[in-house]
Design a protein around this motif. Structure first.
Motif, PDB file in Angstrom:
ATOM      1  N   GLN A 167     -25.546 -32.085 -26.367  1.00 51.55           N
ATOM      2  CA  GLN A 167     -24.941 -32.910 -27.412  1.00 51.55           C
ATOM      3  C   GLN A 167     -23.704 -32.285 -28.028  1.00 51.55           C
ATOM      4  O   GLN A 167     -22.912 -32.979 -28.676  1.00 51.55           O
ATOM      5  CB  GLN A 167     -25.961 -33.239 -28.509  1.00 51.55           C
ATOM      6  CG  GLN A 167     -26.566 -32.025 -29.210  1.00 51.55           C
ATOM      7  CD  GLN A 167     -27.848 -31.561 -28.560  1.00 51.55           C
ATOM      8  OE1 GLN A 167     -28.012 -31.744 -27.350  1.00 51.55           O
ATOM      9  NE2 GLN A 167     -28.749 -31.010 -29.345  1.00 51.55           N
ATOM     10  N   ASN A 168     -23.500 -30.964 -27.845  1.00 51.03           N
ATOM     11  CA  ASN A 168     -22.296 -30.309 -28.374  1.00 51.03           C
ATOM     12  C   ASN A 168     -21.168 -30.242 -27.359  1.00 51.03           C
ATOM     13  O   ASN A 168     -20.029 -29.946 -27.725  1.00 51.03           O
ATOM     14  CB  ASN A 168     -22.622 -28.887 -28.831  1.00 51.03           C
ATOM     15  CG  ASN A 168     -23.529 -28.861 -30.044  1.00 51.03           C
ATOM     16  OD1 ASN A 168     -23.768 -29.884 -30.673  1.00 51.03           O
ATOM     17  ND2 ASN A 168     -24.057 -27.687 -30.371  1.00 51.03           N
ATOM     18  N   CYS A 169     -21.481 -30.508 -26.088  1.00 45.27           N
ATOM     19  CA  CYS A 169     -20.501 -30.323 -25.012  1.00 45.27           C
ATOM     20  C   CYS A 169     -19.519 -31.492 -24.983  1.00 45.27           C
ATOM     21  O   CYS A 169     -19.924 -32.669 -24.979  1.00 45.27           O
ATOM     22  CB  CYS A 169     -21.233 -30.204 -23.675  1.00 45.27           C
ATOM     23  SG  CYS A 169     -20.155 -29.748 -22.294  1.00 45.27           S
ATOM     24  N   LEU A 170     -18.226 -31.181 -24.951  1.00 41.37           N
ATOM     25  CA  LEU A 170     -17.196 -32.215 -24.979  1.00 41.37           C
ATOM     26  C   LEU A 170     -17.261 -33.137 -23.756  1.00 41.37           C
ATOM     27  O   LEU A 170     -17.160 -34.360 -23.914  1.00 41.37           O
ATOM     28  CB  LEU A 170     -15.815 -31.564 -25.092  1.00 41.37           C
ATOM     29  CG  LEU A 170     -15.563 -30.748 -26.364  1.00 41.37           C
ATOM     30  CD1 LEU A 170     -14.167 -30.141 -26.337  1.00 41.37           C
ATOM     31  CD2 LEU A 170     -15.750 -31.597 -27.610  1.00 41.37           C
ATOM     32  N   PRO A 171     -17.419 -32.647 -22.525  1.00 45.09           N
ATOM     33  CA  PRO A 171     -17.507 -33.561 -21.383  1.00 45.09           C
ATOM     34  C   PRO A 171     -18.733 -34.478 -21.451  1.00 45.09           C
ATOM     35  O   PRO A 171     -18.658 -35.648 -21.099  1.00 45.09           O
ATOM     36  CB  PRO A 171     -17.584 -32.635 -20.173  1.00 45.09           C
ATOM     37  CG  PRO A 171     -16.989 -31.357 -20.632  1.00 45.09           C
ATOM     38  CD  PRO A 171     -17.364 -31.237 -22.072  1.00 45.09           C
TER      39      PRO A 171
ATOM     40  N   CYS B   9     -13.154 -30.235 -19.721  1.00 47.23           N
ATOM     41  CA  CYS B   9     -13.134 -28.900 -20.347  1.00 47.23           C
ATOM     42  C   CYS B   9     -13.248 -27.827 -19.268  1.00 47.23           C
ATOM     43  O   CYS B   9     -12.278 -27.482 -18.627  1.00 47.23           O
ATOM     44  CB  CYS B   9     -14.245 -28.780 -21.387  1.00 47.23           C
ATOM     45  SG  CYS B   9     -14.233 -27.214 -22.277  1.00 47.23           S
ATOM     46  N   GLY B  10     -14.428 -27.281 -19.070  1.00 48.20           N
ATOM     47  CA  GLY B  10     -14.632 -26.249 -18.052  1.00 48.20           C
ATOM     48  C   GLY B  10     -14.223 -24.857 -18.476  1.00 48.20           C
ATOM     49  O   GLY B  10     -14.113 -23.954 -17.635  1.00 48.20           O
TER      50      GLY B  10
ATOM     51  N   MET C 297     -16.861 -33.033 -15.881  1.00 46.75           N
ATOM     52  CA  MET C 297     -17.766 -32.048 -15.295  1.00 46.75           C
ATOM     53  C   MET C 297     -18.514 -31.311 -16.402  1.00 46.75           C
ATOM     54  O   MET C 297     -17.950 -31.003 -17.457  1.00 46.75           O
ATOM     55  CB  MET C 297     -16.991 -31.044 -14.444  1.00 46.75           C
ATOM     56  CG  MET C 297     -16.028 -31.670 -13.430  1.00 46.75           C
ATOM     57  SD  MET C 297     -16.852 -32.339 -11.998  1.00 46.75           S
ATOM     58  CE  MET C 297     -17.046 -30.868 -11.007  1.00 46.75           C
ATOM     59  N   ILE C 298     -19.765 -31.021 -16.177  1.00 49.79           N
ATOM     60  CA  ILE C 298     -20.580 -30.279 -17.140  1.00 49.79           C
ATOM     61  C   ILE C 298     -21.031 -28.962 -16.503  1.00 49.79           C
ATOM     62  O   ILE C 298     -21.112 -28.847 -15.284  1.00 49.79           O
ATOM     63  CB  ILE C 298     -21.798 -31.100 -17.590  1.00 49.79           C
ATOM     64  CG1 ILE C 298     -22.653 -31.497 -16.384  1.00 49.79           C
ATOM     65  CG2 ILE C 298     -21.359 -32.323 -18.383  1.00 49.79           C
ATOM     66  CD1 ILE C 298     -23.938 -32.217 -16.747  1.00 49.79           C
TER      67      ILE C 298
ATOM     68  N   PRO D  18     -14.597 -24.505 -26.901  1.00 46.37           N
ATOM     69  CA  PRO D  18     -13.781 -25.149 -27.936  1.00 46.37           C
ATOM     70  C   PRO D  18     -14.569 -26.007 -28.914  1.00 46.37           C
ATOM     71  O   PRO D  18     -14.011 -26.470 -29.911  1.00 46.37           O
ATOM     72  CB  PRO D  18     -12.818 -26.015 -27.114  1.00 46.37           C
ATOM     73  CG  PRO D  18     -13.565 -26.325 -25.859  1.00 46.37           C
ATOM     74  CD  PRO D  18     -14.399 -25.111 -25.574  1.00 46.37           C
ATOM     75  N   ALA D  19     -15.858 -26.244 -28.657  1.00 48.89           N
ATOM     76  CA  ALA D  19     -16.648 -27.078 -29.561  1.00 48.89           C
ATOM     77  C   ALA D  19     -16.785 -26.393 -30.920  1.00 48.89           C
ATOM     78  O   ALA D  19     -17.022 -25.193 -31.005  1.00 48.89           O
ATOM     79  CB  ALA D  19     -18.015 -27.349 -28.945  1.00 48.89           C
TER      80      ALA D  19
END
Length: 536
Positions: free
Chosen positions: A439-443, A450-451, A498-499, A518-519
């Motif tokens: 839930q915090n990951c931008l992608p 991101c990546g 991509m995650i 960056p989150a």
């Protein structure tokens, strides 16, 4: 020459140890690191038999010379006592020293009580209480939390001046992590020590300090002692009035006596004696031979006021036994917008530095001297506020990450809480593993590319895979296929969010992914600590 030599050596030691806590460049440690490892309690905790032997042999030869030369807290008390002796306002309007000390009876019950309590805390692993009685660690906390910020502030002012003059000899440094609680504790400790030393000299050393107590009873058997020649002594009392250890007793009709368990061989008494009656000498150079009745009387007094040889050996053995049981890149905004600071995460298990072996080993050996924290160039180490690990180093990655090539903390630790390791060994030590929070990951949450975590992972433990779970990679040819079995080219993959997928077997827990994520305010990927470190 005793007093002058002792002062020169004491200044060298206290300046060298202080620089270890102030220096943030790592240039002092190779030259002065041995001074920290020569401290008595850290040497016992680390089972450094060379340092232990040096301290014990010097004590058996010269008495408690360690306390007045090597121990930085003892030298600091001497400085405070020196301030207390100085009298600026006199009728003659000239600054003079005042003879202000007097003999005090030994507080044997207090000394042995504190020593017993200290041994119990060490043996039971309650370092949160023991750290406040350890002299070297007490000095280290004051130097790291009170002096280092001033040192860094002066450096930063010089850096501003250098940059303004196109000179880059100095560079800006952020102050290290000194929580308010640590500053308050250090300031209160320094105030108490100042008052005690200002008023009464070495009160702390001779009533509270467990190291001073152990070495004091060893000093009873030292070869060279400060001895009185009766035929020269006028019993003027100047020696007792200048003894900051309050261990010289001058009584009318009785010979001068010296409590060697409290004498720190400072030479102050010898320096003020006008007749030369005091000498650091062997027994044959001491005062005139005494009659059997005098010897019997002294023996009786010794049995009442001090320890017998058997009691001393029992206490020293208990101390050594207790100690032996314990031995087992910043994201920048270009100046265009403010970046929200990351918040520390709540971890199930605390992260401990590589080389500490486990959280239990760190807890048992660390005396919270703050030396590793003050020397951490990556701003990762900081004092813990948990009671079980109070003021001991823990790791956070909101200001930096633990660089695989850095071994500063393991090189400088004097207690064995962080064992020495090489750069190669560090890359194979797993202190934790990365955990992904979807839930915090931008992608995953905002469909953005991101990546960063995979691009910067130093061990290649993170790989990026498409968000769409139907898109999979064929293990045989390494190609990517959609849910219908159609092969996807690299351009199609680049257009897909991509995650990260984490390989726990390759992750060493350095925290670079957490730091560079960056989150905000919480990272989408963080490192969970291991209670027991592993090798990969």
């Amino acid at each position: 020459m005793l007093k002058q030599t002792r002062r020169i050596l004491a200044i060298v030691f206290v300046l060298g140890i202080t620089l270890l806590f102030l220096d943030f460049t790592g240039t002092v440690q190779p030259f002065m690191g041995w001074m920290a490892k020569l401290q008595f309690l850290p040497s016992i905790l680390a089972l450094n038999f060379v340092s232990i032997g040096i301290v014990l042999i010097s004590t058996l030869l010269l008495g408690r010379i360690y306390c007045s030369v090597v121990c930085p807290l003892g030298v600091l008390q001497d400085f405070f006592a020196w301030i207390g002796k100085w009298r600026i306002f006199r009728k003659s309007k000239r600054a003079k020293f005042a003879n202000r000390y007097s003999y005090s009876k030994p507080k044997t019950w207090l000394r042995l009580g504190v020593l017993t309590l200290f041994i119990i805390m060490l043996a039971t692993g309650f370092n949160a209480g023991a750290i406040f009685l350890a002299p070297y660690s007490t000095y280290g906390r004051m130097a790291a939390s009170l002096l280092q910020p001033i040192y860094i502030g002066i450096n930063n002012l010089l850096a501003l001046w250098s940059e303004a003059n196109d000179n880059f000899m100095f560079y800006q440094v952020e102050p290290h992590n000194n929580p308010t609680l640590l500053v308050i504790i250090s300031a209160a400790t320094m105030l108490i020590l100042f008052v005690l030393a200002f008023m009464h000299g070495r009160t702390y050393c001779n009533t509270i300090c467990p190291v001073g107590t152990v070495l004091g009873y060893i000093a009873k058997f030292s070869l060279l002692k400060m001895r009185v020649q009766r035929e020269k002594c006028l019993k003027c009392g100047l020696c007792a009035k200048n003894c900051k250890a309050a261990c010289i007793q001058v009584e009318t009709g009785k010979p001068i006596t010296i409590d060697y368990t409290r004498c720190v061989t400072c030479g102050d008494c010898q320096g003020v004696c006008s007749t030369g009656a005091l000498h650091l000498a062997l027994p044959k150079h001491s005062q005139k031979a005494e009659t059997p009745s005098e010897n019997n009387k002294k023996a009786g007094q010794s049995d009442k006021s001090g320890l017998s040889r058997r009691s001393f050996l029992a206490i020293t053995g208990a101390t050594v036994a207790a100690a032996t049981l314990k031995s087992q890149e910043k994201t920048t905004d270009g100046g265009l917008a403010a970046i929200e600071d990351k918040q520390p995460l709540i971890r199930m298990a605390a992260l401990t530095p590589p080389g500490s072996l486990s959280a239990a080993n760190l807890q048992q050996h660390c005396t919270a001297c703050q030396l590793c924290i003050a020397n951490c160039p990556n701003e990762v180490l900081r004092p813990s506020t948990e009671l079980a690990h109070f003021l001991q180093p823990t790791m956070e990655y909101n200001k930096g990450y633990c660089r695989p090539e850095c071994t500063r903390c393991s090189d400088i630790c004097p207690t064995g809480a962080i064992r020495p390791i090489t750069k190669e060994e560090k890359t194979a030590i797993q202190i934790g593993h990365a955990v992904w929070i979807r839930q915090n990951c931008l992608p995953a949450s905002q469909n953005q590319k991101c990546g960063s975590c995979a691009a910067h992972c130093p061990t290649g433990a993170i790989q990026m895979v498409p968000v769409d779970s139907s898109i999979k990679q064929n293990a045989k040819d390494g190609q990517w296929y959609d849910g219908e079995g159609n092969q996807l080219d690299w351009r199609a993959l680049n257009d897909l969010p991509m995650i990260p997928v984490i390989n726990d077997e390759k992750c060493i827990g350095c925290g670079k992914c957490e730091y560079l994520c960056p989150a905000r305010p919480f990272s989408a990927i963080y490192v969970e600590g291991h209670e027991q470190h592993r090798e990969i």
